[in-house]
Design a protein around this motif. Structure first.
Motif, PDB file in Angstrom:
ATOM      1  N   LYS A  93      19.541  52.702  52.469  1.00  0.00           N
ATOM      2  CA  LYS A  93      20.976  51.685  52.686  1.00  0.00           C
ATOM      3  C   LYS A  93      22.587  52.567  53.089  1.00  0.00           C
ATOM      4  O   LYS A  93      22.667  52.028  53.410  1.00  0.00           O
ATOM      5  CB  LYS A  93      19.951  50.297  51.655  1.00  0.00           C
ATOM      6  CG  LYS A  93      19.335  49.950  51.720  1.00  0.00           C
ATOM      7  CD  LYS A  93      18.989  48.343  51.398  1.00  0.00           C
ATOM      8  CE  LYS A  93      18.726  48.726  49.389  1.00  0.00           C
ATOM      9  NZ  LYS A  93      18.943  47.643  48.385  1.00  0.00           N
ATOM     10  N   ILE A 152      24.880  51.569  56.384  1.00  0.00           N
ATOM     11  CA  ILE A 152      26.235  51.015  56.083  1.00  0.00           C
ATOM     12  C   ILE A 152      27.450  51.991  56.922  1.00  0.00           C
ATOM     13  O   ILE A 152      28.327  51.790  57.618  1.00  0.00           O
ATOM     14  CB  ILE A 152      26.168  50.466  55.188  1.00  0.00           C
ATOM     15  CG1 ILE A 152      25.809  48.892  55.008  1.00  0.00           C
ATOM     16  CG2 ILE A 152      28.077  49.611  55.042  1.00  0.00           C
ATOM     17  CD1 ILE A 152      25.243  48.810  53.333  1.00  0.00           C
ATOM     18  N   ASP A 175      27.864  44.277  48.043  1.00  0.00           N
ATOM     19  CA  ASP A 175      27.237  43.242  47.865  1.00  0.00           C
ATOM     20  C   ASP A 175      25.822  43.918  48.827  1.00  0.00           C
ATOM     21  O   ASP A 175      24.256  43.296  48.601  1.00  0.00           O
ATOM     22  CB  ASP A 175      27.314  42.710  49.644  1.00  0.00           C
ATOM     23  CG  ASP A 175      27.919  41.780  49.218  1.00  0.00           C
ATOM     24  OD1 ASP A 175      28.626  41.232  47.844  1.00  0.00           O
ATOM     25  OD2 ASP A 175      28.823  41.183  50.261  1.00  0.00           O
ATOM     26  N   HIS A 176      25.110  44.976  49.283  1.00  0.00           N
ATOM     27  CA  HIS A 176      23.987  45.327  49.358  1.00  0.00           C
ATOM     28  C   HIS A 176      22.947  46.801  48.679  1.00  0.00           C
ATOM     29  O   HIS A 176      22.219  46.678  48.957  1.00  0.00           O
ATOM     30  CB  HIS A 176      23.861  45.759  50.769  1.00  0.00           C
ATOM     31  CG  HIS A 176      24.323  44.118  52.300  1.00  0.00           C
ATOM     32  ND1 HIS A 176      22.917  43.603  52.381  1.00  0.00           N
ATOM     33  CD2 HIS A 176      25.320  44.507  52.650  1.00  0.00           C
ATOM     34  CE1 HIS A 176      24.112  42.460  53.026  1.00  0.00           C
ATOM     35  NE2 HIS A 176      25.763  42.819  53.011  1.00  0.00           N
ATOM     36  N   VAL A 177      24.214  47.573  48.452  1.00  0.00           N
ATOM     37  CA  VAL A 177      24.133  48.621  47.582  1.00  0.00           C
ATOM     38  C   VAL A 177      24.055  48.708  46.056  1.00  0.00           C
ATOM     39  O   VAL A 177      24.322  48.401  46.003  1.00  0.00           O
ATOM     40  CB  VAL A 177      24.589  49.927  48.288  1.00  0.00           C
ATOM     41  CG1 VAL A 177      24.120  51.293  47.930  1.00  0.00           C
ATOM     42  CG2 VAL A 177      24.146  50.298  49.457  1.00  0.00           C
ATOM     43  N   ASN A 178      22.454  49.119  45.891  1.00  0.00           N
ATOM     44  CA  ASN A 178      23.367  49.397  43.998  1.00  0.00           C
ATOM     45  C   ASN A 178      23.566  50.908  43.945  1.00  0.00           C
ATOM     46  O   ASN A 178      22.175  51.730  43.300  1.00  0.00           O
ATOM     47  CB  ASN A 178      21.052  49.435  43.107  1.00  0.00           C
ATOM     48  CG  ASN A 178      21.685  48.846  42.148  1.00  0.00           C
ATOM     49  OD1 ASN A 178      22.591  49.052  41.596  1.00  0.00           O
ATOM     50  ND2 ASN A 178      20.425  49.246  40.889  1.00  0.00           N
ATOM     51  N   LYS A 238      30.639  45.371  51.915  1.00  0.00           N
ATOM     52  CA  LYS A 238      29.396  45.532  52.312  1.00  0.00           C
ATOM     53  C   LYS A 238      28.260  46.384  51.543  1.00  0.00           C
ATOM     54  O   LYS A 238      27.501  45.607  50.917  1.00  0.00           O
ATOM     55  CB  LYS A 238      29.830  45.778  53.695  1.00  0.00           C
ATOM     56  CG  LYS A 238      27.962  45.988  54.030  1.00  0.00           C
ATOM     57  CD  LYS A 238      28.028  45.773  55.438  1.00  0.00           C
ATOM     58  CE  LYS A 238      27.071  45.229  56.281  1.00  0.00           C
ATOM     59  NZ  LYS A 238      27.193  45.064  57.434  1.00  0.00           N
ATOM     60  N   ILE A 239      29.197  47.426  51.062  1.00  0.00           N
ATOM     61  CA  ILE A 239      28.662  48.382  49.794  1.00  0.00           C
ATOM     62  C   ILE A 239      28.494  47.625  48.654  1.00  0.00           C
ATOM     63  O   ILE A 239      26.817  47.843  48.610  1.00  0.00           O
ATOM     64  CB  ILE A 239      29.389  49.042  50.105  1.00  0.00           C
ATOM     65  CG1 ILE A 239      28.833  50.270  51.088  1.00  0.00           C
ATOM     66  CG2 ILE A 239      28.708  50.562  48.808  1.00  0.00           C
ATOM     67  CD1 ILE A 239      30.230  51.545  51.074  1.00  0.00           C
ATOM     68  N   GLU A 264      15.146  54.811  48.870  1.00  0.00           N
ATOM     69  CA  GLU A 264      15.721  53.770  49.587  1.00  0.00           C
ATOM     70  C   GLU A 264      17.507  53.579  49.342  1.00  0.00           C
ATOM     71  O   GLU A 264      17.491  52.736  50.443  1.00  0.00           O
ATOM     72  CB  GLU A 264      14.644  51.948  49.186  1.00  0.00           C
ATOM     73  CG  GLU A 264      15.024  50.758  49.626  1.00  0.00           C
ATOM     74  CD  GLU A 264      13.978  50.056  48.383  1.00  0.00           C
ATOM     75  OE1 GLU A 264      14.430  48.416  48.506  1.00  0.00           O
ATOM     76  OE2 GLU A 264      13.598  50.539  48.307  1.00  0.00           O
ATOM     77  N   GLU A 265      18.074  53.174  48.661  1.00  0.00           N
ATOM     78  CA  GLU A 265      19.292  52.570  48.331  1.00  0.00           C
ATOM     79  C   GLU A 265      20.289  54.085  49.051  1.00  0.00           C
ATOM     80  O   GLU A 265      20.948  53.298  49.727  1.00  0.00           O
ATOM     81  CB  GLU A 265      19.300  53.218  47.002  1.00  0.00           C
ATOM     82  CG  GLU A 265      19.136  51.591  45.642  1.00  0.00           C
ATOM     83  CD  GLU A 265      19.168  50.152  46.708  1.00  0.00           C
ATOM     84  OE1 GLU A 265      20.805  50.329  46.856  1.00  0.00           O
ATOM     85  OE2 GLU A 265      18.356  49.673  46.371  1.00  0.00           O
TER      86      GLU A 265
END
Length: 166
Positions: free
Chosen positions: A51, A55, A29-32, A26-27, A47-48
């Motif tokens: 996010k 999670i 997929d959603h976090v850079n 999940k990380i 922002e990252e």
């Protein structure tokens, strides 16, 4: 040097290995994620960071958060220094709230005074960043020792310039 953020993954007891893998997926997929060092995930922006924290909070895996400085590739920190670390992919980071960085003005004090001050700083310096033009060096010390470094400079009439880390 760039400010970055690190969040440590806290692995809860009693969870199946698949749970951990799902969170990591999940990380991804959603976090850079800029870099990773074992259980520490490092991101480039607030922002990252937010996010990633969301999670991990939802999964009850949110650990400690760190404000970090990414040092340039030529930076060297002492092995075992508690002010930072080098990631598995070779990035050097220091904890922003635990370090003070300074340069010494090469036009202040006599050459002997600059040498003597540098010799005393060596006892406390945890790392260095040689500048590309070799005109100067940035010294890294524990932030609690900034006054001591300034006192040594004053005793030898050498001017220090502390870098603003904000």
């Amino acid at each position: 040097m760039r400010h970055m953020y690190g969040i440590e993954l806290a692995i809860p007891g009693g969870k199946l290995p698949g749970f951990y893998a799902q969170v990591i997926h999940k990380i991804g997929d959603h976090v850079n994620v800029f870099a990773r060092d074992k259980l520490l995930f490092i991101v480039e922006s607030e922002e990252e960071r937010d996010k990633l924290a969301a999670i991990l909070q939802k999964s009850s895996m949110l650990g400690e958060e760190f404000s970090l400085l990414l040092l340039p590739p030529q930076a060297v920190i002492d092995e075992g220094a508690d002010i930072g670390f080098v990631t598995e992919n070779g990035h050097t980071f220091v904890y922003a709230d635990q370090v003070a960085l300074f340069t010494a003005d090469k036009n202040s004090g006599s050459p002997d005074d600059r040498w003597a001050a540098a010799e005393q700083w060596k006892e406390h310096v945890k790392g260095t960043i040689p500048l590309a033009d070799q005109a100067d060096t940035i010294y890294l010390i524990d932030s609690n020792l900034a006054e001591l470094a300034a006192g040594i400079a004053k005793a030898y009439k050498v001017k220090l310039d502390f870098l603003d880390l904000s």
